[in-house]
Design a protein around this motif. Structure first.
Motif, mmCIF file in Angstrom:
data_model
loop_
_atom_site.group_PDB
_atom_site.id
_atom_site.type_symbol
_atom_site.label_atom_id
_atom_site.label_comp_id
_atom_site.label_asym_id
_atom_site.label_seq_id
_atom_site.Cartn_x
_atom_site.Cartn_y
_atom_site.Cartn_z
ATOM 1 N N ILE A 222 0.840 -1.210 0.000
ATOM 2 C CA ILE A 222 0.000 0.000 0.000
ATOM 3 C C ILE A 222 0.873 1.257 0.000
ATOM 4 N N TYR A 223 1.871 1.280 0.890
ATOM 5 C CA TYR A 223 2.718 2.475 0.972
ATOM 6 C C TYR A 223 3.464 2.743 -0.338
ATOM 7 N N LYS A 224 3.755 1.669 -1.090
ATOM 8 C CA LYS A 224 4.538 1.832 -2.317
ATOM 9 C C LYS A 224 3.684 2.159 -3.537
ATOM 10 N N LEU A 225 2.368 2.229 -3.373
ATOM 11 C CA LEU A 225 1.512 2.605 -4.498
ATOM 12 C C LEU A 225 1.845 4.030 -4.939
ATOM 13 N N PRO A 226 1.629 4.343 -6.221
ATOM 14 C CA PRO A 226 1.858 5.724 -6.659
ATOM 15 C C PRO A 226 0.995 6.708 -5.871
ATOM 16 N N LEU A 227 1.531 7.868 -5.645
ATOM 17 C CA LEU A 227 0.811 8.991 -5.025
ATOM 18 C C LEU A 227 0.409 8.760 -3.568
ATOM 19 N N MET A 228 1.070 7.808 -2.920
ATOM 20 C CA MET A 228 0.751 7.606 -1.498
ATOM 21 C C MET A 228 1.555 8.556 -0.603
ATOM 22 N N ASN A 229 2.412 9.350 -1.241
ATOM 23 C CA ASN A 229 3.118 10.355 -0.478
ATOM 24 C C ASN A 229 2.165 11.528 -0.281
ATOM 25 N N HIS A 230 1.468 11.529 0.809
ATOM 26 C CA HIS A 230 0.417 12.521 1.046
ATOM 27 C C HIS A 230 0.519 12.972 2.496
ATOM 28 N N GLU A 231 0.272 14.254 2.700
ATOM 29 C CA GLU A 231 0.353 14.853 4.047
ATOM 30 C C GLU A 231 -0.432 14.088 5.112
ATOM 31 N N ASN A 232 -1.531 13.483 4.714
ATOM 32 C CA ASN A 232 -2.401 12.858 5.720
ATOM 33 C C ASN A 232 -2.365 11.330 5.675
ATOM 34 N N ILE A 233 -1.281 10.816 5.096
ATOM 35 C CA ILE A 233 -1.005 9.378 5.124
ATOM 36 C C ILE A 233 0.383 9.244 5.747
ATOM 37 N N LEU A 234 0.545 8.352 6.697
ATOM 38 C CA LEU A 234 1.847 8.196 7.361
ATOM 39 C C LEU A 234 2.953 7.967 6.322
ATOM 40 N N ARG A 235 4.091 8.689 6.492
ATOM 41 C CA ARG A 235 5.190 8.581 5.517
ATOM 42 C C ARG A 235 6.013 7.314 5.753
ATOM 43 N N PHE A 236 6.078 6.512 4.692
ATOM 44 C CA PHE A 236 6.804 5.240 4.728
ATOM 45 C C PHE A 236 8.278 5.484 4.450
ATOM 46 N N ILE A 237 9.145 4.781 5.161
ATOM 47 C CA ILE A 237 10.586 4.912 4.902
ATOM 48 C C ILE A 237 11.156 3.604 4.318
ATOM 49 N N ALA A 238 10.907 2.485 4.976
ATOM 50 C CA ALA A 238 11.463 1.219 4.458
ATOM 51 C C ALA A 238 10.797 0.023 5.117
ATOM 52 N N ALA A 239 10.928 -1.118 4.475
ATOM 53 C CA ALA A 239 10.478 -2.389 5.063
ATOM 54 C C ALA A 239 11.667 -3.334 5.028
ATOM 55 N N GLU A 240 11.895 -4.010 6.126
ATOM 56 C CA GLU A 240 13.045 -4.921 6.185
ATOM 57 C C GLU A 240 12.680 -6.201 6.914
ATOM 58 N N ARG A 241 13.384 -7.286 6.513
ATOM 59 C CA ARG A 241 13.292 -8.565 7.196
ATOM 60 C C ARG A 241 14.527 -8.625 8.083
ATOM 61 N N ARG A 242 14.340 -8.837 9.353
ATOM 62 C CA ARG A 242 15.516 -8.870 10.231
ATOM 63 C C ARG A 242 15.442 -10.050 11.184
ATOM 64 N N GLY A 243 16.454 -10.180 12.012
ATOM 65 C CA GLY A 243 16.439 -11.210 13.042
ATOM 66 C C GLY A 243 17.454 -12.271 12.732
ATOM 67 N N ASP A 244 17.503 -13.295 13.608
ATOM 68 C CA ASP A 244 18.503 -14.338 13.387
ATOM 69 C C ASP A 244 17.875 -15.521 12.647
ATOM 70 N N VAL A 245 18.638 -16.575 12.552
ATOM 71 C CA VAL A 245 18.205 -17.716 11.752
ATOM 72 C C VAL A 245 16.891 -18.301 12.285
ATOM 73 N N GLN A 246 16.766 -18.322 13.615
ATOM 74 C CA GLN A 246 15.560 -18.926 14.203
ATOM 75 C C GLN A 246 14.303 -18.063 14.121
ATOM 76 N N VAL A 247 14.440 -16.793 14.456
ATOM 77 C CA VAL A 247 13.248 -15.921 14.424
ATOM 78 C C VAL A 247 13.427 -14.743 13.486
ATOM 79 N N THR A 248 12.577 -14.728 12.488
ATOM 80 C CA THR A 248 12.615 -13.582 11.578
ATOM 81 C C THR A 248 11.669 -12.531 12.122
ATOM 82 N N GLU A 249 12.111 -11.299 12.100
ATOM 83 C CA GLU A 249 11.224 -10.186 12.468
ATOM 84 C C GLU A 249 10.938 -9.392 11.200
ATOM 85 N N TYR A 250 9.737 -8.890 11.117
ATOM 86 C CA TYR A 250 9.358 -8.078 9.961
ATOM 87 C C TYR A 250 9.232 -6.631 10.420
#
Ligand code: ADE
Length: 314
Positions: free
Chosen positions: A60-88
């Motif tokens: 949703i955040y990456k859709l065109p024109l979602m950069n709008h004053e009244n929509i929370l500004r997205f910076i990045a999405a990452e997969r993190r954590g160690d081999v056993q537990v992935t955090e999103y």
């Protein structure tokens, strides 16, 4: 021989983020206040079972024109954590005031503050709901329904304008594509429109947008209930239907109140003695109408509010 080291748990592209403190917790996980070298950011950390929500939200955040004053500004999405537990992780702009729900628990609002918050909520929802054809602007923006609209998913910026967050359940409507195997009964029980509670929604775009507008009516009532610009008393913050069903209602509790008894939160007489609040009370009653087709659109709420507060640029 040195044992071979396990694969690096953190992808090379990960930015350097220091988590500071937890600002909010929910079913999804936790939102942290954090720093990304030079700026404060918010990091939503989700467990593996929330992977779908993480995928949907970044889409949703990456859709065109979602950069709008009244929509929370997205910076990045990452997969993190160690081999056993992935955090999103979802990294967004940080807003010190937090959610509208938190703000109203601890503060009352004047008419000027209320009208700004209400107007900017409506402007954010109107933008989300709008389909912008590619002939008009380079990129096509599809209509999007939020499907979990509530006061804890609205954030307040330091100038008391609002931005909409939490798109983990949102639905994108692309022309000539069906909504797939989407099932209708999602969201937070307390904010569910009567047609969801009755299991009677048709899966059209407009029916999903009207469901958001019902929830918007409840959020605007929350704002009205904490407004101090009238002669009556302002009571402690209560969620919609909290008086009737308490803090942890079952689906049956909400069905009984909203569908069978057709009850709605109380609009106090004193609120109607203020001309601006009176217009908003009428709008709220239209938004939570049992008949979904009688509900006004976000664009219409925005226009009504802009007449009430001419000082805010639209
Ligand atoms: N709570 C949830 N999301 C937030 C954000 N982006 N900033 C501040 N508090 C939040």
């Amino acid at each position: 021989l040195r044992p071979q080291s396990p694969p690096s748990p953190i992808p090379a592209k990960s930015r350097s983020i220091s988590l500071i403190e937890v600002k909010a917790r929910g079913k999804f996980g936790a939102v942290w206040k954090a720093t990304d070298i030079k700026e404060l950011v918010a990091v939503k950390i989700m467990a593996p079972q929330e992977k779908q929500s993480w995928m949907t939200e970044q889409e949703i955040y990456k859709l065109p024109l979602m950069n709008h004053e009244n929509i929370l500004r997205f910076i990045a999405a990452e997969r993190r954590g160690d081999v056993q537990v992935t955090e999103y992780w979802l990294i967004t702009e940080f807003h010190e005031l937090g959610s509208l729900h938190d703000f109203l628990k601890h503060n009352t609002v004047t008419w000027e503050q209320l009208s700004r918050i209400a107007f900017t909520i409506a402007r954010g929802l109107a933008h989300l709901h709008e389909e912008i054809p590619s002939e008009k602007i380079e990129c096509y923006k599809p209509a999007v329904a939020h499907r979990d609209f509530k006061s804890s998913n609205v954030l307040l910026k330091s100038d008391l304008s609002a931005c909409i967050a939490d798109f983990g359940l949102a639905l994108i409507f692309k022309p000539s594509r069906s909504c797939g195997d989407t099932h209708g009964q999602v969201g937070t029980r307390r904010y569910m429109a009567p047609e969801i509670l009755e299991g009677a929604i048709n899966f059209s775009r407009d029916s999903f947008l009207r469901i958001d507008m019902y929830a918007c009516g409840l959020v605007l009532w929350e704002l009205l209930s904490r407004c101090s610009s009238h002669q009556g008393t302002v009571t402690d913050f209560k969620l919609p239907f909290e008086k009737e069903v308490g803090q942890h209602p079952t689906l049956e509790d909400i069905q009984e109140v909203v569908v069978h008894k057709k009850m709605r939160p109380v609009i106090e007489k004193s609120w109607r003695e203020h001309s601006g609040l009176n217009v908003l009370c009428d709008t709220v009653e239209e938004l939570w109408d049992h008949d979904a087709e009688a509900r006004v659109s976000a664009c219409c709420v925005m226009e009504r509010m802009s007449i009430q507060c001419q000082s805010i640029p639209s």
